[in-house]
Write an enzyme that holds these catalytic residues in place. Structure first.
Site, PDB file in Angstrom:
ATOM      1  CG  LEU A 134       6.747 -11.562  17.566  1.00 28.64           C
ATOM      2  CD1 LEU A 134       8.324 -11.269  17.660  1.00 28.64           C
ATOM      3  CD2 LEU A 134       5.869 -11.085  18.739  1.00 28.64           C
ATOM      4  CB  ALA A 165       5.256   2.341   5.157  1.00 31.32           C
ATOM      5  CG  HIS A 196     -14.567   2.783  22.649  1.00 25.29           C
ATOM      6  ND1 HIS A 196     -14.930   1.497  22.796  1.00 25.29           N
ATOM      7  CD2 HIS A 196     -13.730   2.529  23.818  1.00 25.29           C
ATOM      8  CE1 HIS A 196     -14.856   0.843  23.569  1.00 25.29           C
ATOM      9  NE2 HIS A 196     -14.148   1.182  24.423  1.00 25.29           N
ATOM     10  CG  ASP A 243      -4.027  -1.883   2.338  1.00 25.61           C
ATOM     11  OD1 ASP A 243      -3.176  -2.342   1.304  1.00 25.61           O
ATOM     12  OD2 ASP A 243      -3.584  -2.255   3.294  1.00 25.61           O
ATOM     13  NE  ARG A 246      -0.132   5.163  -0.843  1.00 18.11           N
ATOM     14  CZ  ARG A 246      -1.012   5.797  -0.294  1.00 18.11           C
ATOM     15  NH1 ARG A 246      -1.473   6.785  -0.875  1.00 18.11           N
ATOM     16  NH2 ARG A 246      -1.950   4.976   0.474  1.00 18.11           N
ATOM     17  CB  SER A 265      -0.848  -0.047   1.223  1.00 14.80           C
ATOM     18  OG  SER A 265      -0.338   0.021   2.503  1.00 14.80           O
ATOM     19  CG  HIS A 266       2.071   3.369   2.313  1.00 17.04           C
ATOM     20  ND1 HIS A 266       1.052   2.603   2.677  1.00 17.04           N
ATOM     21  CD2 HIS A 266       1.627   4.569   2.560  1.00 17.04           C
ATOM     22  CE1 HIS A 266      -0.036   3.117   3.279  1.00 17.04           C
ATOM     23  NE2 HIS A 266       0.360   4.558   3.201  1.00 17.04           N
TER      24      HIS A 266
HETATM   25  N1  NDP Z   1       1.856   8.031   5.707  1.00 15.92           N
HETATM   26  C1  NDP Z   1       0.386   8.155   6.203  1.00 15.92           C
HETATM   27  O1  NDP Z   1      -0.039   9.145   6.360  1.00 15.92           O
HETATM   28  C2  NDP Z   1      -0.220   6.682   6.336  1.00 15.92           C
HETATM   29  C3  NDP Z   1       0.491   5.464   6.216  1.00 15.92           C
HETATM   30  N2  NDP Z   1       0.030   4.334   6.534  1.00 15.92           N
HETATM   31  C4  NDP Z   1       0.743   3.058   6.150  1.00 15.92           C
HETATM   32  O2  NDP Z   1       0.139   2.143   5.874  1.00 15.92           O
HETATM   33  C5  NDP Z   1       0.634   0.800   6.167  1.00 15.92           C
HETATM   34  C6  NDP Z   1      -0.336  -0.140   6.473  1.00 15.92           C
HETATM   35  O3  NDP Z   1      -0.941  -0.127   7.885  1.00 15.92           O
HETATM   36  P1  NDP Z   1      -2.318  -0.957   8.190  1.00 15.92           P
HETATM   37  O4  NDP Z   1      -3.080  -1.440   7.099  1.00 15.92           O
HETATM   38  O5  NDP Z   1      -2.915  -0.474   9.366  1.00 15.92           O
HETATM   39  O6  NDP Z   1      -1.280  -2.310   8.540  1.00 15.92           O
HETATM   40  P2  NDP Z   1      -1.504  -3.845   8.787  1.00 15.92           P
HETATM   41  O7  NDP Z   1      -2.807  -4.020   9.457  1.00 15.92           O
HETATM   42  O8  NDP Z   1      -1.290  -4.748   7.673  1.00 15.92           O
HETATM   43  O9  NDP Z   1      -0.502  -4.095   9.868  1.00 15.92           O
HETATM   44  C7  NDP Z   1      -0.491  -3.586  11.028  1.00 15.92           C
HETATM   45  C8  NDP Z   1       0.758  -4.122  11.873  1.00 15.92           C
HETATM   46  O10 NDP Z   1       0.386  -5.452  12.414  1.00 15.92           O
HETATM   47  C9  NDP Z   1       1.268  -6.522  12.056  1.00 15.92           C
HETATM   48  N3  NDP Z   1       0.240  -7.491  11.580  1.00 15.92           N
HETATM   49  C10 NDP Z   1      -0.595  -7.749  10.738  1.00 15.92           C
HETATM   50  N4  NDP Z   1      -1.107  -8.706  10.913  1.00 15.92           N
HETATM   51  C11 NDP Z   1      -0.834  -9.651  12.268  1.00 15.92           C
HETATM   52  C12 NDP Z   1      -0.951 -10.938  12.834  1.00 15.92           C
HETATM   53  N5  NDP Z   1      -1.761 -11.755  12.099  1.00 15.92           N
HETATM   54  N6  NDP Z   1      -0.345 -11.058  13.666  1.00 15.92           N
HETATM   55  C13 NDP Z   1       0.777 -10.346  14.187  1.00 15.92           C
HETATM   56  N7  NDP Z   1       1.015  -9.017  13.737  1.00 15.92           N
HETATM   57  C14 NDP Z   1       0.409  -8.687  12.560  1.00 15.92           C
HETATM   58  C15 NDP Z   1       1.778  -6.127  10.891  1.00 15.92           C
HETATM   59  O11 NDP Z   1       3.201  -6.913  10.657  1.00 15.92           O
HETATM   60  P3  NDP Z   1       3.604  -7.133   9.415  1.00 15.92           P
HETATM   61  O12 NDP Z   1       3.963  -5.706   8.517  1.00 15.92           O
HETATM   62  O13 NDP Z   1       4.692  -8.048   9.594  1.00 15.92           O
HETATM   63  O14 NDP Z   1       2.388  -7.715   8.598  1.00 15.92           O
HETATM   64  C16 NDP Z   1       2.075  -4.585  11.215  1.00 15.92           C
HETATM   65  O15 NDP Z   1       3.082  -4.128  11.982  1.00 15.92           O
HETATM   66  C17 NDP Z   1       1.520   0.861   7.267  1.00 15.92           C
HETATM   67  O16 NDP Z   1       2.963   1.156   7.039  1.00 15.92           O
HETATM   68  C18 NDP Z   1       1.376   2.637   7.777  1.00 15.92           C
HETATM   69  O17 NDP Z   1       2.479   3.447   8.048  1.00 15.92           O
HETATM   70  C19 NDP Z   1      -1.475   4.213   6.704  1.00 15.92           C
HETATM   71  C20 NDP Z   1      -2.089   5.462   7.152  1.00 15.92           C
HETATM   72  C21 NDP Z   1      -1.559   6.744   6.822  1.00 15.92           C
HETATM   73  O1  LIG Z   2      -2.811   4.642   3.305  1.00 14.42           O
HETATM   74  C1  LIG Z   2      -3.171   5.512   3.791  1.00 14.42           C
HETATM   75  O2  LIG Z   2      -3.931   5.623   4.813  1.00 14.42           O
HETATM   76  C2  LIG Z   2      -2.348   7.081   3.542  1.00 14.42           C
HETATM   77  N1  LIG Z   2      -1.289   6.834   3.210  1.00 14.42           N
HETATM   78  C3  LIG Z   2      -0.375   7.824   2.770  1.00 14.42           C
HETATM   79  C4  LIG Z   2      -0.872   9.306   2.875  1.00 14.42           C
HETATM   80  C5  LIG Z   2      -2.103   9.395   3.542  1.00 14.42           C
HETATM   81  C6  LIG Z   2      -3.081   8.269   3.982  1.00 14.42           C
END
Ligand code: NDP
Ligand SMILES: O=C(O)C1=NCCCC1
Length: 343
Positions: free
Chosen positions: A310, A129, A236, A194, A58, A53-54
């Site tokens: 983990l 990310a 919440h 995503d 992107r 996703s990143h």
């Molecule tokens: N720049 C921005 O403004 C934004 C950036 N993002 C980025 O989007 C990315 C994705 O976020 P998100 O979708 O919430 O991530 P995920 O829900 O995929 O994963 C979140 C965390 O949980 C871990 N994880 C996932 N599944 C399991 C499991 N079954 N057991 C144990 N650990 C688990 C992942 O490890 P692993 O990676 O090893 O799977 C990760 O560290 C992130 O890198 C985030 O920084 C999101 C929002 C805004």
């Molecule tokens: O995936 C997201 O959520 C975002 N990623 C980078 C920019 C802001 C939102």
């Protein structure tokens, strides 16, 4: 551009080759050499670790942001030594990662001398990310926590309209054996990236991720992207964490709250002008015991109660696979990258 699918023709390239290709794209679209290298390594690292996703998905967004002038690819961050435990950076409307890189030596020096230091980045765009911002500290024996706020697209728990961003939280801590403990999660039920990827693939989302333009629950990613909104994770509880991110990443740094930035008039870029906070702790100054041994003990106990995965394990598996066999991209995605690079 999206995560490599099982159906499309794919090809592989090395991490270095991907960094060089992405660097060319950034340079061609007006960044300085330092910024190009920094963003290329960040984005290629995400792709290498399976953080699709990143990753390269992107790149068109980065290009659009640069072409529009919405972000300054030549910005030179100004580092301010604010107080004994506090560093601030004005990113000058540039990307957040070069601002962090510029402030890093002072931040680490302060953390090592005082035991803790805080970095506040403002006037920046974070489009990536968050784990790449914290993981390197843990390789140096430090504990790091970071938060970033983004654009309004998440409905606070109990509200009926979006206000928060997807506001991720990332944490990294060293341990005695093996890779550092790292997690990185959006406080929304799913990252916006995503949702975009699911929309492109024509896939439904799991239940509970978002609502449509009428506020009704939907699994259709397009309905979420076109007038709908996301929900916080965990009701919440995720909502409270997202609120905390707004306060730490925006109010404390001088950045915009997610709701203060109108990203709808710039659909290609989707980069909010917000803030980032990083807290770095030197555990040798605080714990009284060997922190890395203690975190290793926690991991041992978690494995002992049956935990097989983990946070970060999947990423490291993907990293090892990519390092051994190369990074897999759809041919179509690679062709688009080459076109953007002018090669
Ligand atoms: N720049 C921005 O403004 C934004 C950036 N993002 C980025 O989007 C990315 C994705 O976020 P998100 O979708 O919430 O991530 P995920 O829900 O995929 O994963 C979140 C965390 O949980 C871990 N994880 C996932 N599944 C399991 C499991 N079954 N057991 C144990 N650990 C688990 C992942 O490890 P692993 O990676 O090893 O799977 C990760 O560290 C992130 O890198 C985030 O920084 C999101 C929002 C805004
Ligand atoms: O995936 C997201 O959520 C975002 N990623 C980078 C920019 C802001 C939102």
């Amino acid at each position: 551009m999206s995560a490599p699918s099982d159906h499309a023709a794919s090809c592989t390239l090395s991490y270095d080759a991907l960094v060089n290709l992405l660097e060319k794209i950034f340079l061609r679209h007006g960044t300085s050499t330092d910024v190009a290298r920094c963003l290329a390594e960040n984005c290629a690292g995400a792709e290498r670790d399976g953080a699709h996703s990143h990753g390269v998905f992107r790149i068109p967004g980065y290009v659009s942001t640069l072409n529009s002038g919405w972000v300054n690819g030549q910005a030179v961050p100004t580092v301010e030594d604010v107080a004994s435990g506090f560093v601030a950076v004005d990113a000058g409307n540039g990307f957040a990662q070069p601002a962090l890189a510029a402030a890093r030596p002072l931040l680490v020096a302060k953390a090592r001398s005082a035991g803790i230091a805080v970095l506040a980045i403002r006037n920046s765009h974070h489009f990536a990310a968050l784990w790449p911002d914290v993981e390197p500290f843990a390789y140096e024996g430090l504990v790091a926590l970071s938060v970033v706020n983004s654009m309004t697209c998440v409905v606070p728990h109990g509200a009926d309209r979006p206000l928060f961003g997807t506001n991720p939280i990332a944490f990294a801590a060293p341990r005695a054996d093996g890779e550092p403990i790292v997690f990185d999660l959006a406080t929304s039920a799913i990252a916006h990236g995503d949702v975009q990827i699911a929309a492109r693939k024509g896939e439904l989302l799991p239940p509970g991720m978002g609502v449509d333009s009428l506020g009704q629950p939907t699994r259709d990613p397009k309905a979420i992207l076109e007038g709908g909104a996301l929900l916080p994770f965990g009701g919440h509880k995720g909502s409270a964490l997202s609120m905390m991110v707004e306060l730490l990443a925006a109010a404390l740094t001088g950045g915009n709250f997610s709701f203060e930035f109108d990203w709808h008039n710039h659909p290609g870029a989707k980069t909010p002008w917000t803030g980032q906070l990083l807290i770095v702790i030197d555990p040798s100054k605080t714990a009284g015991q060997d922190f890395a041994e203690r975190s290793q003990e926690l991991v041992r106990q978690m494995h002992g109660v049956g935990l097989r995965r983990l946070p970060g394990d999947r990423r490291h598996r993907e990293r090892s696979k990519s390092n051994e066999h190369g990074i897999t991209l759809d041919e179509q995605a690679l062709a688009q990258l080459r076109e953007l690079a002018g090669s």
